[in-house]
Design an enzyme around this catalytic site. Structure first.
Site, PDB file in Angstrom:
ATOM      1  N   CYS A  46      46.320  49.399  63.403  1.00  0.00           N
ATOM      2  CA  CYS A  46      47.755  49.707  63.517  1.00  0.00           C
ATOM      3  C   CYS A  46      47.924  51.201  63.262  1.00  0.00           C
ATOM      4  O   CYS A  46      47.636  51.688  62.164  1.00  0.00           O
ATOM      5  CB  CYS A  46      48.554  48.894  62.501  1.00  0.00           C
ATOM      6  SG  CYS A  46      50.312  49.289  62.543  1.00  0.00           S
ATOM      7  N   CYS A  76      54.906  51.967  68.339  1.00  0.00           N
ATOM      8  CA  CYS A  76      53.541  51.450  68.176  1.00  0.00           C
ATOM      9  C   CYS A  76      52.596  52.640  68.311  1.00  0.00           C
ATOM     10  O   CYS A  76      52.521  53.259  69.382  1.00  0.00           O
ATOM     11  CB  CYS A  76      53.259  50.402  69.250  1.00  0.00           C
ATOM     12  SG  CYS A  76      51.580  49.754  69.205  1.00  0.00           S
TER      13      CYS A  76
HETATM   14  N1  LIG Z   1      50.607  44.289  67.124  1.00  0.00           N
HETATM   15  C1  LIG Z   1      49.377  45.040  67.176  1.00  0.00           C
HETATM   16  C2  LIG Z   1      49.005  45.674  65.884  1.00  0.00           C
HETATM   17  C3  LIG Z   1      50.021  46.663  65.355  1.00  0.00           C
HETATM   18  C4  LIG Z   1      50.122  47.938  66.169  1.00  0.00           C
HETATM   19  C5  LIG Z   1      51.024  48.936  65.487  1.00  0.00           C
HETATM   20  N2  LIG Z   1      52.401  48.668  65.478  1.00  0.00           N
HETATM   21  C6  LIG Z   1      50.678  50.374  65.770  1.00  0.00           C
HETATM   22  O1  LIG Z   1      51.459  51.238  65.330  1.00  0.00           O
HETATM   23  O2  LIG Z   1      49.622  50.656  66.313  1.00  0.00           O
HETATM   24  C7  LIG Z   1      48.228  44.123  67.627  1.00  0.00           C
HETATM   25  O3  LIG Z   1      48.294  42.898  67.443  1.00  0.00           O
HETATM   26  O4  LIG Z   1      47.236  44.658  68.149  1.00  0.00           O
END
Ligand SMILES: N[C@@H](CCC[C@H](N)C(=O)O)C(=O)O
Length: 300
Positions: A88, A228
């Site tokens: 993340c 993200c």
């Molecule tokens: N939902 C993603 C993991 C989280 C990603 C995050 N919000 C970021 O900032 O990179 C997954 O399941 O791969």
């Protein structure tokens, strides 16, 4: 700070409005199952967050095996539905910010163990006005594993997409207008199904100017979020290749500004393949979770 009979300490933090419940567990005493994580991340009945960051010493968690000699702290990241993800990007900046906030590290360079391996970050000093310093993270190399012909669909619209792996999987689709993706209440469909056996984060991207794009994201395990970090890295690399830019070929680093609904990140890909992300991270609150609400403290 760790769990006691009087409650479970937590903090709340965000990076470009991708928000996290932070649970300090330095000695690895907590057993946070998917149900507990989902309850804590619930925005109405819980604390609320796109995900949860458990802060544990690498030496105290088997999931950080082999990393303790390089990184004292392990980021145990969970999505808001309780599922585990490898990486993340916004989370690792917030994790670094928490370590400074808690007095566990000083601003400057730091290594963080993650399920995708050690990530090295640099935490800038706070501004004179108290604004938290930006955090720059070496996010490792982007992999572009294919196959060709991936499509992302919402309703009856489909777009070609590129598979980019930043430790976790992404499908990046360039669209004419970010509104075309609709409300994103459910996960976009991706084909072929075999491209993403573990599920996928889907990014919709438009151009804003030279080396400047904007995106929306539907995250695996969390739904549409306001930002993200790994997604922004995947988008910058996909945009560079679309624009005919590959630092490994030209020998020159390439930077993109990526606007997200919750803020902007600057992503730089270097000739050696490293993808660097720079952006904000802040801690907004701290408190104690009532053990009566939790049912029982989830101790190992
Ligand atoms: N939902 C993603 C993991 C989280 C990603 C995050 N919000 C970021 O900032 O990179 C997954 O399941 O791969």
């Amino acid at each position: 700070m760790s769990a006691t009979a009087t409650g479970l300490p937590f903090l709340k933090g965000h990076g470009t409005q991708n928000d996290f419940v932070i649970v300090p567990d330095p000695d690895g005493l907590l057993d946070l199952g998917p149900d507990v994580v989902a309850r804590l991340c619930d925005r109405r009945a819980g604390i609320g967050g796109d995900g949860l960051l458990r802060v544990v010493r690498s030496a105290a968690d088997p999931a950080a095996a082999g990393q303790a000699d390089q990184a004292e702290w392990f980021m145990d990241y969970r999505n808001s539905d309780g599922s585990i993800a490898e990486m993340c990007g916004n989370g690792v900046r917030v994790f670094a910010r928490y370590l400074v906030h808690a007095g566990l590290v000083e601003p400057g360079p730091i290594a963080v163990a993650t399920r995708a391996g050690v990530r090295r970050a640099v935490i800038a000093e706070d501004g004179v006005d108290g604004t938290p310093g930006a955090v720059t993270v070496d996010m490792g190399r982007a992999l572009l594993p294919g196959p060709d012909g991936i499509e992302v669909s919402v309703g009856d619209r489909s777009w070609p997409a590129r598979n980019v792996n930043m430790g976790n999987p992404h499908a990046v689709a360039f669209v004419d207008d970010l509104a075309q993706a609709g409300e994103l209440r459910t996960a976009p469909r991706t084909t072929p199904g075999s491209a993403y056996p573990e599920g996928v984060n889907v990014e919709f991207v438009v151009d804003r100017g030279p080396r400047h794009v904007a995106m929306r994201v539907h995250e695996r395990g969390s739904g549409e979020t306001l930002s993200c970090g790994t997604g922004a890295c995947a988008v910058a690399v996909a945009a560079a290749r679309r624009d005919g830019l590959d630092p490994a070929v030209t020998g020159e680093a390439v930077s993109y500004t990526v606007d997200l609904p919750g803020g902007s990140l600057v992503i730089t890909e270097h000739p050696d393949g490293r993808v660097e992300m720079t952006g904000p991270a802040e801690i907004v609150a701290a408190g104690t979770i009532d053990p009566a609400w939790l049912g029982v403290l989830p101790l190992r």
